[in-house]
Each structure stands twice: as structure tokens, then as C-alpha cells.
Design a protein around this motif. Structure first.
Motif, PDB file in Angstrom:
ATOM      1  N   HIS A 199       0.829  -1.194   0.000  1.00  0.00           N
ATOM      2  CA  HIS A 199       0.000   0.000   0.000  1.00  0.00           C
ATOM      3  C   HIS A 199       0.872   1.255   0.000  1.00  0.00           C
ATOM      4  N   VAL A 200       0.334   2.333  -0.594  1.00  0.00           N
ATOM      5  CA  VAL A 200       0.995   3.635  -0.553  1.00  0.00           C
ATOM      6  C   VAL A 200       0.011   4.636   0.046  1.00  0.00           C
ATOM      7  N   VAL A 201       0.486   5.825   0.363  1.00  0.00           N
ATOM      8  CA  VAL A 201      -0.357   6.887   0.934  1.00  0.00           C
ATOM      9  C   VAL A 201      -0.325   8.054  -0.044  1.00  0.00           C
ATOM     10  N   PRO A 202      -1.256   8.060  -1.045  1.00  0.00           N
ATOM     11  CA  PRO A 202      -1.172   9.051  -2.123  1.00  0.00           C
ATOM     12  C   PRO A 202      -1.823  10.397  -1.834  1.00  0.00           C
ATOM     13  N   ASP A 203      -2.387  10.603  -0.627  1.00  0.00           N
ATOM     14  CA  ASP A 203      -3.075  11.856  -0.297  1.00  0.00           C
ATOM     15  C   ASP A 203      -4.156  12.143  -1.343  1.00  0.00           C
ATOM     16  N   LEU A 204      -5.136  11.237  -1.432  1.00  0.00           N
ATOM     17  CA  LEU A 204      -6.167  11.319  -2.453  1.00  0.00           C
ATOM     18  C   LEU A 204      -6.910  12.650  -2.426  1.00  0.00           C
ATOM     19  N   LYS A 205      -7.094  13.229  -3.610  1.00  0.00           N
ATOM     20  CA  LYS A 205      -7.811  14.499  -3.732  1.00  0.00           C
ATOM     21  C   LYS A 205      -9.314  14.292  -3.860  1.00  0.00           C
ATOM     22  N   PRO A 246      -6.585  13.490 -13.996  1.00  0.00           N
ATOM     23  CA  PRO A 246      -5.518  13.065 -14.918  1.00  0.00           C
ATOM     24  C   PRO A 246      -5.934  11.986 -15.897  1.00  0.00           C
ATOM     25  N   HIS A 247      -7.031  11.276 -15.629  1.00  0.00           N
ATOM     26  CA  HIS A 247      -7.478  10.207 -16.513  1.00  0.00           C
ATOM     27  C   HIS A 247      -8.760  10.581 -17.229  1.00  0.00           C
ATOM     28  N   GLY A 248      -9.090  11.857 -17.292  1.00  0.00           N
ATOM     29  CA  GLY A 248     -10.330  12.297 -17.887  1.00  0.00           C
ATOM     30  C   GLY A 248     -10.429  11.909 -19.348  1.00  0.00           C
TER      31      GLY A 248
END
Length: 214
Positions: free
Chosen positions: A2-8, A204-206
Motif C-alpha cells: 500500500h501507498v499513501v497518495p493523499d487522495l484528492k 488526470p485520466h479524464g
């Protein structure tokens, strides 16, 4: 690992709802949203405080929750970056929102009279829920910029073909709701349409669409 990506964004996947409400002049407003959940005959709706729908719910205390199928994604996306508020808030204008007084016409959808509330239903939506507001709560960090509305479902309208014969239950295999997952449109587990909202939010994936398999 797992990572901690600071989800927006935390939109892991919820049904799209077209909320119809009544403006101060009696005209109809229509707003797509996807922060809704249900328990029994009640629903919670999360709405930003700068929108016309929030003002309408506070003033009128009524709405219709119209649930579009995935096949209606074109209509929903046409009004994704519009607002019924004549003065567009700066943060919305920066995302590409514009004022639209007749969202039904823009989306190509038809008004259908409701039985128990003033706002109209969306005729093309397979499921329509007439609701009244029973409570509202500030939501989010202080100072809050959003409101959670608790609504009671007064009457549910369902396309006959979606009801399991001889029961009062919706067929989960026949019902294919339009889902918003991280600002992208999904149906049947697949991306079904580019999203103007994703573009406005600069996701970013729009715009990525996965073609259905044959």
C-alpha cells in the motif's frame, strides 16, 4: 504494498442522480450529482452550498431524485458543467461552468408531472423518487461549504419491465444504473463516456473510454 497518495477525490463509485427542483420563479432546475445514499425510505444528499439546487431545496423542501440508466450518459454529460444559478460562482466559472436556465432542453429530456411534489420528474429515467426534505446539516470541514440533506421518499416510480413480476422489488440484473467513479462515467462495470466533469476538475485520466467487448 500500500501507498499513501493523499487522495484528492474520494468518489469510489456511486449512482448518478438527476435532481429536479423548483426555482424561485416556478421553473424547473435539473442538476446531476453523485453524492447520494439510501437507507430504508430515506436518502442523504451531499450538495455544495453555491449551487442553485441547494438554494431550491432549502426554500421549497421538495425534489425528485431521477436515476438515469447508463444508456442516458449523453444527456447527463450535456449538463455536467452547467448551473441554474444566474451568477456563476468564481470557482465554478474557473472549472468551466456556465449558467443554463433550461437544463431539460439542453439535455434533451422531458418533464413529467409528479404526483406529490411540485418539481417535475424526468420521463426518460427508469426510476424516479419523489421526495421531501426532512432535515439538513452542514457538512465537511469548518467553515462548511456543503450541506447534507436528509430526504424522505414519498413515492417511487419504476419502469414496469424493471420490476420482478409479482413482487415489489427491482430486478438487479435488469437495472443498469449510471455510475460515477472518480469523476468518470461507468455502466456495466465499464467506462462508457468521456466526462466533462472530469475535464473541469482536471482529473488526470479524464476522457478515457474502454470499448465494450463483443
Amino acid at each position: 504494498m500500500h501507498v499513501v497518495p493523499d487522495l484528492k477525490v474520494l468518489y469510489f463509485g456511486t449512482p448518478v442522480v438527476l435532481i429536479s427542483s423548483r426555482n424561485p420563479d416556478g421553473s424547473a432546475n435539473l442538476a446531476p450529482m453523485s453524492s447520494a445514499w439510501w437507507l430504508g425510505r430515506s436518502a442523504m444528499l451531499g450538495l455544495g452550498d453555491s449551487g442553485q439546487t441547494t438554494a431550491n431545496l432549502r426554500r421549497e423542501g421538495e425534489c425528485v431524485l431521477n436515476l438515469p440508466s447508463s444508456a442516458m450518459v449523453d444527456a447527463v454529460d450535456r449538463i455536467a458543467l452547467t448551473t441554474g444559478r444566474p451568477t456563476v460562482p468564481e470557482h465554478k466559472a474557473a472549472q468551466g461552468y456556465r449558467y443554463e436556465p433550461d437544463k431539460f432542453a439542453l439535455a434533451g429530456l422531458t418533464r413529467q408531472p409528479s404526483d406529490l411534489v411540485a418539481p417535475p420528474r424526468v420521463a426518460q429515467c427508469p426510476i424516479q423518487l419523489e421526495c421531501r426534505v426532512v432535515a439538513s446539516y452542514p457538512f465537511g470541514p469548518t467553515p462548511s461549504h456543503a450541506t447534507a440533506f436528509q430526504v424522505e421518499v414519498l413515492r417511487a416510480h419504476v419502469e414496469e419491465e424493471l420490476v420482478i413480476p409479482g413482487t415489489s422489488y427491482v430486478d438487479p440484473l435488469g437495472w443498469d444504473p449510471l455510475i460515477m467513479k472518480f469523476c468518470e462515467f461507468f455502466g456495466g462495470g465499464r467506462s462508457v463516456h468521456p466526462s466533462r466533469l472530469a475535464e473541469g476538475w482536471r482529473m488526470p485520466h479524464g476522457g478515457r473510454v474502454v470499448a465494450p467487448t463483443s
